[in-house]
Design a protein around this motif. Structure first.
Motif, PDB file in Angstrom:
ATOM      1  N   VAL A 101       3.893  13.702  -5.678  1.00 34.06           N
ATOM      2  CA  VAL A 101       4.375  12.819  -4.454  1.00 34.06           C
ATOM      3  C   VAL A 101       4.613  13.853  -3.416  1.00 34.06           C
ATOM      4  CG1 VAL A 101       6.146  11.414  -3.358  1.00 34.06           C
ATOM      5  CG2 VAL A 101       5.676  11.113  -5.864  1.00 34.06           C
ATOM      6  N   THR A 102       3.883  13.572  -2.325  1.00 33.77           N
ATOM      7  CA  THR A 102       3.981  14.434  -1.093  1.00 33.77           C
ATOM      8  C   THR A 102       4.671  14.063   0.183  1.00 33.77           C
ATOM      9  OG1 THR A 102       1.938  13.477  -0.371  1.00 33.77           O
ATOM     10  CG2 THR A 102       1.621  15.268  -1.687  1.00 33.77           C
ATOM     11  N   HIS A 103       5.087  12.985  -0.069  1.00 34.78           N
ATOM     12  CA  HIS A 103       5.784  12.293   1.160  1.00 34.78           C
ATOM     13  C   HIS A 103       7.257  12.324   0.576  1.00 34.78           C
ATOM     14  CE1 HIS A 103       2.067  10.871   3.000  1.00 34.78           C
ATOM     15  NE2 HIS A 103       1.890  10.335   1.793  1.00 34.78           N
ATOM     16  N   LEU A 113       0.463   6.735   8.095  1.00 34.60           N
ATOM     17  CA  LEU A 113      -0.348   6.239   7.092  1.00 34.60           C
ATOM     18  C   LEU A 113      -1.097   5.123   7.700  1.00 34.60           C
ATOM     19  CD1 LEU A 113       1.947   6.514   3.994  1.00 34.60           C
ATOM     20  CD2 LEU A 113      -0.057   7.912   4.563  1.00 34.60           C
ATOM     21  N   ARG A 146       0.658  -1.126   0.058  1.00 33.39           N
ATOM     22  CA  ARG A 146       0.180   0.129   0.075  1.00 33.39           C
ATOM     23  C   ARG A 146       0.995   1.297  -0.070  1.00 33.39           C
ATOM     24  NH1 ARG A 146      -3.476  -1.290  -2.533  1.00 33.39           N
ATOM     25  NH2 ARG A 146      -4.301   0.509  -2.317  1.00 33.39           N
ATOM     26  N   LEU A 147       2.419   1.131   0.127  1.00 36.07           N
ATOM     27  CA  LEU A 147       3.203   1.906   0.114  1.00 36.07           C
ATOM     28  C   LEU A 147       4.341   1.823  -0.577  1.00 36.07           C
ATOM     29  CD1 LEU A 147       4.507   5.015   1.250  1.00 36.07           C
ATOM     30  CD2 LEU A 147       5.067   3.640   3.217  1.00 36.07           C
ATOM     31  N   GLU A 176       0.351   4.619  -1.883  1.00 36.76           N
ATOM     32  CA  GLU A 176       1.041   5.857  -1.447  1.00 36.76           C
ATOM     33  C   GLU A 176       2.370   5.687  -1.907  1.00 36.76           C
ATOM     34  OE1 GLU A 176       0.176   8.729   0.129  1.00 36.76           O
ATOM     35  OE2 GLU A 176      -1.774   7.880   1.017  1.00 36.76           O
ATOM     36  N   VAL A 177       3.135   6.989  -2.468  1.00 39.81           N
ATOM     37  CA  VAL A 177       4.413   6.774  -2.830  1.00 39.81           C
ATOM     38  C   VAL A 177       5.602   7.743  -2.028  1.00 39.81           C
ATOM     39  CG1 VAL A 177       5.909   7.153  -4.697  1.00 39.81           C
ATOM     40  CG2 VAL A 177       3.820   6.249  -5.232  1.00 39.81           C
ATOM     41  N   ALA A 178       6.277   7.292  -1.693  1.00 43.11           N
ATOM     42  CA  ALA A 178       7.490   8.384  -0.947  1.00 43.11           C
ATOM     43  C   ALA A 178       8.765   8.364  -1.531  1.00 43.11           C
ATOM     44  CB  ALA A 178       7.338   8.123   0.562  1.00 43.11           C
ATOM     45  N   ARG A 210       0.087   5.685  -7.931  1.00 40.67           N
ATOM     46  CA  ARG A 210      -0.824   6.690  -7.197  1.00 40.67           C
ATOM     47  C   ARG A 210      -2.315   6.528  -7.577  1.00 40.67           C
ATOM     48  NH1 ARG A 210      -0.085  11.497  -7.988  1.00 40.67           N
ATOM     49  NH2 ARG A 210      -1.101  12.246  -6.068  1.00 40.67           N
ATOM     50  N   CYS A 270       4.853  -2.164   3.035  1.00 40.08           N
ATOM     51  CA  CYS A 270       5.475  -1.287   2.546  1.00 40.08           C
ATOM     52  C   CYS A 270       6.468  -1.935   1.628  1.00 40.08           C
ATOM     53  CB  CYS A 270       6.229  -0.523   3.499  1.00 40.08           C
ATOM     54  SG  CYS A 270       7.613   0.487   2.995  1.00 40.08           S
TER      55      CYS A 270
END
Length: 176
Positions: A80-82, A101, A15-16, A59-61, A54, A108
Protein backbone atom coordinates in the motif's frame (compact mmCIF):
# COMPACT_ATOMS: atom_id res chain seq x y z
CA UNK A 1 -24.43 -12.61 5.10
CA UNK A 2 -27.06 -10.70 3.19
CA UNK A 3 -26.29 -7.35 1.58
CA UNK A 4 -28.82 -4.92 0.11
CA UNK A 5 -29.00 -4.34 -3.63
CA UNK A 6 -28.13 -0.67 -3.03
CA UNK A 7 -24.89 -1.56 -1.24
CA UNK A 8 -23.94 -4.08 -3.95
CA UNK A 9 -24.56 -1.40 -6.60
CA UNK A 10 -22.39 1.09 -4.70
CA UNK A 11 -19.62 -1.52 -4.33
CA UNK A 12 -19.65 -2.28 -8.08
CA UNK A 13 -18.15 1.09 -8.92
CA UNK A 14 -15.39 1.19 -6.30
CA UNK A 15 -11.88 1.89 -7.64
CA UNK A 16 -10.35 3.10 -4.34
CA UNK A 17 -10.74 1.61 -0.86
CA UNK A 18 -9.62 3.80 2.04
CA UNK A 19 -9.26 2.42 5.54
CA UNK A 20 -8.83 4.09 8.90
CA UNK A 21 -6.28 2.23 11.00
CA UNK A 22 -7.02 2.34 14.74
CA UNK A 23 -10.40 0.70 15.29
CA UNK A 24 -10.68 -0.64 11.72
CA UNK A 25 -7.44 -2.40 10.77
CA UNK A 26 -6.71 -2.85 14.49
CA UNK A 27 -9.02 -3.33 17.45
CA UNK A 28 -8.36 0.27 18.46
CA UNK A 29 -6.32 -0.54 21.53
CA UNK A 30 -2.86 1.02 21.75
CA UNK A 31 0.01 -0.87 23.34
CA UNK A 32 2.95 1.09 24.71
CA UNK A 33 5.92 -0.63 26.32
CA UNK A 34 7.59 1.48 29.00
CA UNK A 35 10.60 2.96 27.12
CA UNK A 36 9.81 0.78 24.15
CA UNK A 37 7.96 0.79 20.89
CA UNK A 38 4.28 1.15 20.19
CA UNK A 39 2.65 -2.13 19.21
CA UNK A 40 -0.46 -2.83 17.14
CA UNK A 41 -2.11 -6.07 16.10
CA UNK A 42 -3.30 -6.50 12.51
CA UNK A 43 -5.46 -9.38 11.28
CA UNK A 44 -3.91 -11.56 8.56
CA UNK A 45 -7.24 -11.93 6.73
CA UNK A 46 -7.50 -8.14 6.41
CA UNK A 47 -4.04 -8.14 4.85
CA UNK A 48 -5.00 -10.76 2.27
CA UNK A 49 -8.18 -8.84 1.47
CA UNK A 50 -6.13 -5.72 0.79
CA UNK A 51 -3.79 -7.70 -1.46
CA UNK A 52 -6.79 -9.12 -3.34
CA UNK A 53 -8.19 -5.63 -3.90
CA UNK A 54 -4.85 -4.49 -5.30
CA UNK A 55 -4.61 -7.55 -7.57
CA UNK A 56 -8.02 -6.65 -8.96
CA UNK A 57 -6.78 -3.14 -9.78
CA UNK A 58 -8.43 -1.34 -6.88
CA UNK A 59 -6.25 1.30 -5.23
CA UNK A 60 -5.91 1.03 -1.46
CA UNK A 61 -5.09 3.80 1.00
CA UNK A 62 -5.00 4.34 4.74
CA UNK A 63 -5.70 7.61 6.48
CA UNK A 64 -4.93 7.61 10.19
CA UNK A 65 -5.15 10.35 12.75
CA UNK A 66 -2.17 8.88 14.57
CA UNK A 67 1.44 8.64 13.39
CA UNK A 68 2.99 5.19 13.78
CA UNK A 69 6.02 3.48 12.25
CA UNK A 70 4.18 0.18 12.79
CA UNK A 71 1.47 1.29 10.34
CA UNK A 72 4.07 2.33 7.77
CA UNK A 73 5.76 -1.06 8.09
CA UNK A 74 2.51 -3.04 7.73
CA UNK A 75 1.33 -1.02 4.73
CA UNK A 76 4.74 -1.40 3.07
CA UNK A 77 4.47 -5.19 3.54
CA UNK A 78 1.05 -5.11 1.85
CA UNK A 79 2.23 -2.90 -1.02
CA UNK A 80 0.00 0.00 0.00
CA UNK A 81 1.65 3.21 -1.18
CA UNK A 82 -1.07 5.71 -0.27
CA UNK A 83 -0.36 6.04 3.47
CA UNK A 84 -1.40 9.21 5.29
CA UNK A 85 -0.77 9.51 9.01
CA UNK A 86 -0.89 12.09 11.74
CA UNK A 87 -3.84 14.24 10.70
CA UNK A 88 -7.32 14.21 12.23
CA UNK A 89 -8.74 16.26 9.35
CA UNK A 90 -9.15 13.39 6.91
CA UNK A 91 -11.48 14.92 4.33
CA UNK A 92 -8.88 17.17 2.65
CA UNK A 93 -6.53 14.20 2.40
CA UNK A 94 -9.25 12.11 0.78
CA UNK A 95 -10.14 14.90 -1.65
CA UNK A 96 -6.46 15.30 -2.64
CA UNK A 97 -6.11 11.55 -3.14
CA UNK A 98 -9.22 11.40 -5.32
CA UNK A 99 -7.86 14.27 -7.41
CA UNK A 100 -4.42 12.61 -7.68
CA UNK A 101 -6.04 9.36 -8.89
CA UNK A 102 -8.58 11.19 -11.11
CA UNK A 103 -11.50 9.51 -9.35
CA UNK A 104 -14.95 10.77 -8.43
CA UNK A 105 -16.02 10.36 -4.78
CA UNK A 106 -18.56 7.73 -5.88
CA UNK A 107 -15.63 5.48 -6.87
CA UNK A 108 -14.33 5.51 -3.28
CA UNK A 109 -15.14 3.23 -0.36
CA UNK A 110 -14.22 4.64 3.04
CA UNK A 111 -14.10 2.50 6.17
CA UNK A 112 -14.04 4.30 9.52
CA UNK A 113 -15.08 3.74 13.10
CA UNK A 114 -15.13 7.06 14.96
CA UNK A 115 -16.45 10.59 14.57
CA UNK A 116 -13.35 11.95 12.81
CA UNK A 117 -14.23 9.53 9.99
CA UNK A 118 -17.66 11.10 9.41
CA UNK A 119 -16.52 13.83 6.96
CA UNK A 120 -14.79 11.42 4.52
CA UNK A 121 -17.62 8.91 4.93
CA UNK A 122 -20.10 11.63 3.93
CA UNK A 123 -18.52 12.00 0.47
CA UNK A 124 -17.59 8.37 -0.24
CA UNK A 125 -19.66 6.37 -2.68
CA UNK A 126 -19.63 3.49 -0.19
CA UNK A 127 -19.33 4.39 3.50
CA UNK A 128 -18.62 1.37 5.69
CA UNK A 129 -18.00 0.89 9.36
CA UNK A 130 -17.19 -1.88 11.80
CA UNK A 131 -19.58 -3.60 14.18
CA UNK A 132 -18.21 -1.84 17.27
CA UNK A 133 -18.06 1.66 15.77
CA UNK A 134 -19.27 4.82 17.47
CA UNK A 135 -23.10 5.06 17.20
CA UNK A 136 -22.98 8.19 15.02
CA UNK A 137 -20.69 6.42 12.58
CA UNK A 138 -22.97 3.38 12.47
CA UNK A 139 -25.89 5.68 11.61
CA UNK A 140 -23.91 7.33 8.78
CA UNK A 141 -22.70 4.09 7.17
CA UNK A 142 -24.19 2.48 4.09
CA UNK A 143 -22.95 -0.88 5.40
CA UNK A 144 -21.79 -2.26 8.77
CA UNK A 145 -19.52 -5.29 9.04
CA UNK A 146 -20.42 -8.24 11.26
CA UNK A 147 -16.94 -8.24 12.83
CA UNK A 148 -15.57 -5.56 15.13
CA UNK A 149 -12.48 -3.58 14.19
CA UNK A 150 -9.26 -5.57 13.98
CA UNK A 151 -11.14 -8.86 13.84
CA UNK A 152 -11.40 -9.31 10.08
CA UNK A 153 -13.82 -6.45 9.42
CA UNK A 154 -11.64 -4.93 6.68
CA UNK A 155 -11.66 -8.31 4.92
CA UNK A 156 -15.46 -8.23 4.97
CA UNK A 157 -15.36 -4.90 3.12
CA UNK A 158 -12.79 -6.25 0.65
CA UNK A 159 -14.93 -9.33 0.01
CA UNK A 160 -18.03 -7.16 -0.43
CA UNK A 161 -16.33 -5.06 -3.10
CA UNK A 162 -14.76 -8.02 -4.88
CA UNK A 163 -18.01 -10.00 -4.84
CA UNK A 164 -19.97 -7.04 -6.22
CA UNK A 165 -17.41 -6.76 -9.01
CA UNK A 166 -17.50 -10.52 -9.75
CA UNK A 167 -13.80 -10.76 -8.89
CA UNK A 168 -13.95 -13.70 -6.45
CA UNK A 169 -14.29 -17.36 -7.34
CA UNK A 170 -17.74 -18.65 -6.35
CA UNK A 171 -16.33 -20.83 -3.58
CA UNK A 172 -14.76 -17.77 -1.93
CA UNK A 173 -17.88 -15.61 -1.91
CA UNK A 174 -19.04 -14.93 1.65
CA UNK A 175 -22.20 -13.05 0.67
CA UNK A 176 -25.25 -13.76 -1.42
Amino acid sequence: MTVSAEVIERARGIRLAVFDVDGVLTDGRLYFAPEGPEMKVFHARDGLGIKLLRRHGIEVAVISGRQSPVVARRMDALGVTHVYQGNDDKLPILRDLLKKLSLAPQACAYVGDDVIDLPPMSVAGLACTVADAHPAVRRAAHWITAAPGGQGSAREVCDLILTAQSALPDEWKPIS
